[in-house]
Design an enzyme around this catalytic site. Structure first.
Site, PDB file in Angstrom:
ATOM      1  CB  SER A 124     -14.504   8.806 -65.536  1.00 17.97           C
ATOM      2  OG  SER A 124     -13.476   9.542 -66.318  1.00 17.97           O
ATOM      3  NE  ARG A 139      -0.322  25.672 -19.581  1.00 15.47           N
ATOM      4  CZ  ARG A 139      -0.804  26.451 -19.182  1.00 15.47           C
ATOM      5  NH1 ARG A 139      -1.310  27.771 -19.567  1.00 15.47           N
ATOM      6  NH2 ARG A 139      -1.391  26.673 -17.807  1.00 15.47           N
TER       7      ARG A 139
END
Lengths: 375, 375, 375, 375
Positions: free
Chosen positions: B254, B293
């Site tokens: 930490s 498409r």
């Protein structure tokens, strides 16, 4: 997938559990019969159970209390033997899902058959293909319909497979089968046979792939149905007018514009398809479940699962109607194509559409035959 | 799944397409060799291609222009023969996906093996089971680890199956194979063989189940990995302390609290698992694609697919590390269990955990053997 | 929103924190200057930091180590004073977000201005209105463009407001400001002033509404932009042809069909808009964060936030281009309208479109003036 | 948000529309009274309307037919004057939303008040703060509760603001107000006054930010409630035992484990919070709506909106119960803290928690006073 269907399923599981316990000798046959009879005649108020469920966090707790209250000892004490609430609810979810999926699949297969008929009829109906919503090059309407068919066919296979794998749930409070004096695996096997379900390797209280897998398969199916419906809304545009939805007079009417003929079925399918991915995402997210029973994730599954099943059913039924009654204007397609070819000096080559359609129809017929042989 | 990997894959597809065209006699062998050589030595700038892609809407257009510019006639004219941009991009997506999935699966299988080792070692390590985050009844840590293993195993099967089905894409602009003078199906077959991919029934430019199916399978895998990681974060809580993450000194440090040992790997897996369902939902939603498409839905697929693959890979790698190095404090488990049993007068019955673990490990071993035979 | 931008922002926060500590007398001014200078000249490798970040779970830990290593005592010991990693990363996220939002808003405002110009120019350009993709009744193109404008205007207000509320993050490891000897609130105030950010009521390490609120506002903006783009793709259809995208030659070209003019900008906006809701959902879901720092949910925020900002920026820039260069074919609109009116015996009444457009343009001008006065 | 509530709201809109038309002189007062009376006494079957709705795509079409059938001419002909189905449904959605939000806010404010009481009572109750589920450094329980309070307070402001902006919908079929002979803006204004709603700038049939904005605000609220509930589930763990849910005997019981006391309310809140982000995403996605009425996106809004409102209401009610009845074990907190401090040689510095809590409580009281003055 109504509340009533869930209640019926829960009672069916409690009855089957009693029979399974009797089958392996844990309780007497007459007790199992008494419990099953109590489950059959149970006429509980769904809303009241819902309220009682709030206190304990799930509806099985008050349900078991009511069942026990309706039976004499020792049968009363043998209701829900060795089970935990989630065993009953998960198995009920599986029964509800399986029944709903059966209906969904029938409609989806009708939709695929209707698309196959369109592909067959229109294998030589030439039209302009469109990419990015611009006219591009020639295709046939049969090729487009074969695409719809093939996507629905694939999805039905996946939905059927994922539903067929759904296992019975029985593990007791922490999944150890500790309440059965060493005969838990036997009870679980008997319960699976009673209900015609698969047996799991382990208790799946917090291993949720079975239901999440069905959710993913239904999302694929709704995507396939939504693709077909999106195409229909586009082809049915006033300016395109190559198809329109058939059906009874009144279908697609407008409250304010008498001349309109709205593609109501296609719009309904698109609407269902827009909602399903988020619900499937919820069922994927709830897989991250704590320890031996999730603190929230499990409870978050019930309604999205019901909604997914209902929306899939709705999408499949509307798609079947849309495709069965679709009116195709081949002449208009021809005029638009000729115009596009002339304006842009396009090739009229249709490539190998005929072979592609033929292969796809062949696969569709095979799949249908396998299904018919299977059932 | 980097931009560079996509570019390499697109070039591999153009090269394979040239070879396939040569194989069926559409172009000369030396042309195919020249095109393949141009693809190999291509050293295009990814960022520049990205900018050029914006003009035409996809990166294949400038890529083909560059390739053609690097070749003499007639080979120049035979680059990209009969294909459309989406053929190249979709096949590249399949290649990228297949390669990424291979890595994902290796890590997921390492994770499952590590879970199997934990299940094996700790089949008799009794601990308290927990439901709704409350102490409930006894289980063994082996049963919990067997659950993780089994869920990951199931998911790897699904991911492998969905990736194995991925087909080559070749249809030309509107999916008719019109550019090949009647030999398009042969070219498609040759291309599939060149790349070791399945052949599709139809052009799947707007039938997107193949990629959406992989996305769903990866979501199931990340759910399974996330479940294990969520359990590890909970078991590693200071107040529970039944496991902690092993690994090198410094792991889990930490910036402000020297005493802390954070479950960094588990937290990373959970973070990946939280992001995946929404990305899979995007790939389900983009299945609703317009005509031949899509006008947007196709373009919306590329990054979510890459991200899904990368997150799945990250989750699998972290999970493998987490499970391989997990330090299990069986003594602490025993103390907590004894305390819970005494305080709540619990049964110490472990039910059929031994058999459940044995069956699950048996299945794991079978699956591993099948895999090894298969590869 | 690149990795480099994040790194720059983190360094800016560490520098500002040092100045804030000096401002309230916790460290010497020369130390603050030394730290700020170290931050300015820092030339760390982003990829290496990324790898080091994996060990501790976030990039601040190695960053602080590098900064400390580059400074003599006592300044080295006063880097990152009283802060926790998340303070730095959250404040950096706020800085990155604010800068990105500025760019997004400029483009969105250009898009709204362009829509306003279209509404102004075409207030009397009559066209057929369409419902459910069917021709319905007359509108004007100006009314449609005013709708686009108004929706974008509303969204920019929301995005601007949510970004303006973004607070500085400073609380120390568990949000108590314990590392500042009673002067933590003063330091936080000084830091907020240094960076031009709002002050929060409490530490918001696990109270994530600020970022989730921006995400929701961006989702509204992308919805508004996507609506305009969807309309453009539909109006640009070959069969409708009432608008097309302008721009340089080559814009919208096709790799295989020379005649095509694809609505590339509109398609790009639609594609962005399809991806944003799922990313916003991820940021809503990660609000459910554990205790004083989340075990996964926080880590799951970073990339979706960056992607949201990038997609919003992309959508706004493409929309500005699309609307600025849009070519409107008023004549074609007139012909189609006349045809629809004649065929369906429609009323030609345009209702109160003129007043509606006027009101909307008035609001747009007001909003622009307020903005100009404000800046 | 039941089907009945929607029907009631639709009838209220039709009645108010008739009154608005009378107010500007388009129809006679007695006609408006007759129509309003017909709406009041209407006793239509919700399920039957649902079936009829399927034919036309929405329930307004059969509703108007039934109303017209129940009235003599000329009132019959003046039902629904100038309106389109979506005008009625959207305004009904606004009425339903506003009413539901009122209930949600009351419960959310009760929850915030309960959290404020906890913050006030426990401002000096020291406990260990936890990051990444590891014990970290001391905080007070008051600080934690103040965080819950503050997050809920912020969310109520956003929900209230977004609901207050909800506008009336009236535009006619294509949003031009063409059916009112030049008095459409007057009718719209009168309708807004009748129903106490805001007036929009333009017809918002396909500009959906108003409802999507409420959805986003509700998602923020559920995130805030979910955070508090997640903390409660974690603090209530058997191994932590710093809080437990109070309430009547039977609350939190288990069907199989008599000793358990499940955090039922917290689990219910978490479950709601897990489902809301995906529903909000659906409402963001449906903003991309076609032309003057969407072909699917609009229909996809209705149920997710109802579900969002219901889940928010459920989450707020459960959270209010959870926080009002929460039993806090300050002694246990003290023991755990002392143990952590001793084991890890932690500082006991509580920093500026007292000031932070004081500021937050001050803001809460201000907000409550403003609310009370406002109502």
């Amino acid at each position: 997938v109504s509340d009533g269907a869930w209640l019926t399923a829960m009672l069916a599981v409690e009855a089957a559990l009693a029979r399974a316990c009797a089958a392996v000798g844990l309780i007497a046959d007459e007790e199992a019969r008494a419990i099953a009879a109590a489950c059959r005649r149970a006429d509980f108020d769904v809303d009241e159970l819902g309220r009682a469920a709030a206190e304990g966090g799930n509806p099985v707790i008050p349900l078991v209390a009511l069942l026990r209250g309706s039976l004499p000892a020792p049968a009363a004490g043998h209701v829900h033997l060795g089970a935990t609430s989630q065993d009953i609810l998960d198995t009920a979810a599986v029964l509800v899902t399986r029944a709903a999926v059966d209906v969904v699949l029938q409609d989806a297969e009708r939709a695929a058959d209707a698309a196959a008929a369109l592909a067959d009829t229109h294998r030589d109906t030439a039209m302009i293909g469109r990419t990015l919503l611009q006219q591009a090059l020639p295709i046939t309407f049969g090729l487009k319909a074969a695409g719809w068919m093939s996507a629905i066919d694939d999805a039905t296979l996946r939905v059927r497979a994922s539903a067929a794998e759904l296992p019975v749930a029985l593990g007791g409070p922490v999944g150890t089968l500790a309440g059965y004096g060493g005969r838990g695996l036997q009870v679980r096997g008997a319960l699976a046979r009673e209900l015609g379900l698969a047996e799991p390797l382990l208790s799946w209280h917090t291993l949720r792939a079975p239901l999440a897998g069905v959710a993913g398969a239904l999302a694929l199916m709704c995507g396939a149905l939504g693709k077909a419906a999106r195409d229909v809304t586009l082809l049915a545009q006033s300016e395109v007018a190559e198809v329109h939805e058939g059906g009874r007079p009144g279908h697609g009417g407008s409250s304010s514009m008498a001349h309109k003929r709205n593609p109501v079925a296609a719009v309904a399918v698109v609407a269902c398809a827009q909602r399903v991915p988020a619900l499937a995402a919820t069922l994927h997210a709830t897989m991250v479940a704590e320890h031996e029973r999730a603190a929230g994730a499990w409870h978050a599954e019930w309604e999205p699962l019901s909604q997914l099943l209902r929306l899939s059913g709705s999408a499949a039924a509307w798609a079947a109607q849309m495709l069965s009654e679709l009116v195709v204007d081949g002449e208009r397609m021809g005029v638009t194509l000729a115009d596009a070819v002339a304006r842009n000096e396009l090739s009229e080559d249709l490539g190998e559409t005929a072979s592609l359609i033929e292969h796809a129809l062949g696969r569709h017929r095979e799949q249908r035959e396998q299904r018919e042989r299977g059932s």
